[in-house]
Every structure is written in C-alpha cells, then in structure tokens.
Design a protein around this motif. Sequence first.
Motif, mmCIF file in Angstrom:
data_model
loop_
_atom_site.group_PDB
_atom_site.id
_atom_site.type_symbol
_atom_site.label_atom_id
_atom_site.label_comp_id
_atom_site.label_asym_id
_atom_site.label_seq_id
_atom_site.Cartn_x
_atom_site.Cartn_y
_atom_site.Cartn_z
ATOM 1 N N TRP A 119 39.817 37.046 47.588
ATOM 2 C CA TRP A 119 38.879 37.442 46.548
ATOM 3 C C TRP A 119 37.546 37.742 47.215
ATOM 4 C CZ3 TRP A 119 39.808 38.880 41.732
ATOM 5 C CH2 TRP A 119 40.986 38.439 41.103
ATOM 6 N N LEU A 120 37.018 38.938 46.919
ATOM 7 C CA LEU A 120 35.781 39.414 47.527
ATOM 8 C C LEU A 120 34.754 39.678 46.437
ATOM 9 C CD1 LEU A 120 37.442 42.110 49.854
ATOM 10 C CD2 LEU A 120 36.975 39.711 50.420
ATOM 11 N N GLN A 121 33.477 39.535 46.805
ATOM 12 C CA GLN A 121 32.385 39.829 45.883
ATOM 13 C C GLN A 121 31.493 40.881 46.519
ATOM 14 O OE1 GLN A 121 28.994 37.115 45.743
ATOM 15 N NE2 GLN A 121 29.272 36.908 43.530
ATOM 16 N N SER A 132 44.315 34.475 39.895
ATOM 17 C CA SER A 132 43.180 34.535 38.982
ATOM 18 C C SER A 132 41.938 33.989 39.656
ATOM 19 C CB SER A 132 43.446 33.724 37.711
ATOM 20 O OG SER A 132 44.474 34.285 36.938
ATOM 21 N N LEU A 133 40.806 34.575 39.296
ATOM 22 C CA LEU A 133 39.499 34.071 39.713
ATOM 23 C C LEU A 133 38.767 33.632 38.449
ATOM 24 C CD1 LEU A 133 37.292 33.701 41.938
ATOM 25 C CD2 LEU A 133 36.501 35.993 41.325
ATOM 26 N N HIS A 174 26.470 32.870 35.278
ATOM 27 C CA HIS A 174 25.027 33.040 35.434
ATOM 28 C C HIS A 174 24.758 34.502 35.777
ATOM 29 C CE1 HIS A 174 21.034 32.602 37.281
ATOM 30 N NE2 HIS A 174 20.941 31.503 36.556
ATOM 31 N N PRO A 175 23.587 35.020 35.391
ATOM 32 C CA PRO A 175 23.287 36.427 35.727
ATOM 33 C C PRO A 175 23.459 36.766 37.210
ATOM 34 C CG PRO A 175 21.732 35.673 34.100
ATOM 35 C CD PRO A 175 22.570 34.475 34.465
ATOM 36 N N ARG A 176 23.227 35.808 38.094
ATOM 37 C CA ARG A 176 23.395 36.108 39.523
ATOM 38 C C ARG A 176 24.869 36.297 39.909
ATOM 39 N NH1 ARG A 176 21.622 30.659 39.728
ATOM 40 N NH2 ARG A 176 23.328 29.213 40.186
ATOM 41 N N ASP A 177 25.792 35.982 38.998
ATOM 42 C CA ASP A 177 27.215 36.251 39.250
ATOM 43 C C ASP A 177 27.556 37.720 39.018
ATOM 44 O OD1 ASP A 177 28.039 33.134 37.614
ATOM 45 O OD2 ASP A 177 27.707 33.517 39.755
ATOM 46 N N SER A 178 26.615 38.483 38.462
ATOM 47 C CA SER A 178 26.858 39.908 38.202
ATOM 48 C C SER A 178 27.123 40.617 39.524
ATOM 49 C CB SER A 178 25.653 40.537 37.503
ATOM 50 O OG SER A 178 25.441 39.932 36.244
ATOM 51 N N ALA A 179 28.301 41.221 39.604
ATOM 52 C CA ALA A 179 28.744 41.845 40.851
ATOM 53 C C ALA A 179 30.094 42.494 40.573
ATOM 54 C CB ALA A 179 28.879 40.815 41.972
ATOM 55 N N VAL A 180 30.637 43.147 41.579
ATOM 56 C CA VAL A 180 32.016 43.629 41.506
ATOM 57 C C VAL A 180 32.889 42.644 42.271
ATOM 58 C CG1 VAL A 180 33.619 45.472 42.135
ATOM 59 C CG2 VAL A 180 31.325 46.045 41.317
ATOM 60 N N TYR A 181 33.977 42.239 41.650
ATOM 61 C CA TYR A 181 34.915 41.298 42.268
ATOM 62 C C TYR A 181 36.198 42.055 42.602
ATOM 63 C CZ TYR A 181 31.628 37.762 40.852
ATOM 64 O OH TYR A 181 30.472 37.018 40.728
ATOM 65 N N ILE A 182 36.617 41.910 43.840
ATOM 66 C CA ILE A 182 37.749 42.683 44.351
ATOM 67 C C ILE A 182 38.822 41.746 44.869
ATOM 68 C CG2 ILE A 182 38.475 44.416 46.051
ATOM 69 C CD1 ILE A 182 35.470 45.309 46.122
ATOM 70 N N CYS A 183 40.039 42.020 44.454
ATOM 71 C CA CYS A 183 41.204 41.283 44.910
ATOM 72 C C CYS A 183 41.852 42.076 46.039
ATOM 73 C CB CYS A 183 42.151 41.129 43.716
ATOM 74 S SG CYS A 183 43.778 40.519 44.082
ATOM 75 N N ALA A 184 42.235 41.415 47.108
ATOM 76 C CA ALA A 184 42.844 42.107 48.244
ATOM 77 C C ALA A 184 44.034 41.313 48.751
ATOM 78 C CB ALA A 184 41.833 42.290 49.369
ATOM 79 N N ALA A 185 45.135 42.016 49.018
ATOM 80 C CA ALA A 185 46.332 41.371 49.551
ATOM 81 C C ALA A 185 46.507 41.779 51.002
ATOM 82 C CB ALA A 185 47.554 41.785 48.735
ATOM 83 N N SER A 186 46.693 40.797 51.860
ATOM 84 C CA SER A 186 47.030 41.118 53.250
ATOM 85 C C SER A 186 48.508 40.816 53.454
ATOM 86 C CB SER A 186 46.165 40.322 54.228
ATOM 87 O OG SER A 186 46.240 38.935 53.973
ATOM 88 N N SER A 187 49.209 41.763 54.068
ATOM 89 C CA SER A 187 50.657 41.646 54.196
ATOM 90 C C SER A 187 51.029 41.170 55.599
ATOM 91 C CB SER A 187 51.312 42.997 53.918
ATOM 92 O OG SER A 187 51.190 43.838 55.040
#
Lengths: 114, 108
Positions: free
Chosen positions: B34-36, B71-72, B78-91
């Motif tokens: 999970w990336l932000q 799931s995340l 909080h407003p500082r959580d505003s961001a894009v959250y990206i899910c990534a799978a490494s195989s």
Amino acid sequence: KAGVTQTPRYLIKTRGQQVTLSCSPISGHRSVSWYQQTPGQGLQFLFEYFSETQRNKGNFPGRFSGRQFSNSRSEMNVSTLELGDSALYLCASSTLTGGASPLHFGNGTRLTVT
Amino acid sequence: KNEVEQSPQNLTAQEGEFITINCSYSVGISALHWLQQHPGGGIVSLFMLSSGKKKHGRLIATINIQEKHSSLHITASHPRDSAVYICAASSPSYQFYFGTGTSLTVIP
C-alpha cells in the motif's frame, strides 16, 4: 540516512532525442526499480535491477533500457523520445528484490517531450 | 482486465470518519504493497503484506490470500490523510502491478 535521490528533477527534451535519468538508492539497498507514471496509465513497472542484474522488465519497448552500477546507483535511458514518453519517472530502492521488502521512492524526474 | 483492481476511485469523507479502500488482485504475489502519494508526486510506502494484518498508528492493512483481496483502513480520518492511495502487487517473477489509485479527500 539519506533517502533515494533522483536527478534531474525536471527535463525537457525534443522528439527523437535520448535521455538518461539517474537514481541513487539508500545506502545498503541493492535493489533499484523504475516506474513510469502518467495521468492516463497510472503507475507502470519499467524494470528492476538487483546487484547489477536486471531481474525483469515491464511491457515497454526496447527504447527503454537501464543499468545498475557496482555501487547500486542506477540509470535509465530512453532513446528516440516520443511525445507519449512525457511522464513522471520514479525509482525506488529496497533491500530485497522482487518487492519482498518495503519500497523507498525518490521524488521522481518529470520528463516533458516536445 | 487489470491485474490489480482498486475501489473506490474517489472518496470524500468528513474528518473523524472510518475509511476503507479495497484492492483485489488476480496474480500470484510475493507481497502486497500500500502506497500513499501526495500532490507533488512523492510516494511513501505505508505497508508491505504477505499475510494477515498490520497496523501503524491510525492505519490498518489486511490481506486475505485465499480471496486475493486486501483492504486499507484509516480510523479517525484527518485532512492530512488526503492523498492518493495505491495498491501494488509484486509477483514472484519480479513484476509489479499497480491499481489505478483511490483519491481520498478528508473535509474538516
């Protein structure tokens, strides 16, 4: 510890030219992976290097290439630039290969091709 | 079909709300990340999971390997959580697959 450093931060090139981007990983990290991010395609995997060996490559043409040096620093090269290569290029370093340890990202190089 | 699917694409929440972002994947994985990403481009790794559940402050990540779903959760947003959250799978074959991201806006 210093973070992942990418240079340059911004780059403007003309179609047909080539470009080299640099990534210095966190000290002790042997894996460097590269990604392209565009508004249309999102994040896409380019390739990963571990101990100077390319472990795998994403679905990109041969114009995209890279290498890793003995000090783990990595470069990626794009030849014969096309307008569609305009993107944010990110690298990430980690201790293990294949995403088996947390990824530490640089701030990216924003490439504009005109 | 994308190897990693995320939902929702966009999410607006009131400060204090509990938030869930979902990620489904179709490939075999060695780990799920999970990336932000905040405006301006910088990406931070929040979690790396291969099984179970991890917690860091108000953030919780879970993964169900059998169902190929992660799931995340953000508690007390909080407003500082505003961001894009990206899910990534490494195989296991050293490939990385990314979801399209969830754009979260937390309103005070």
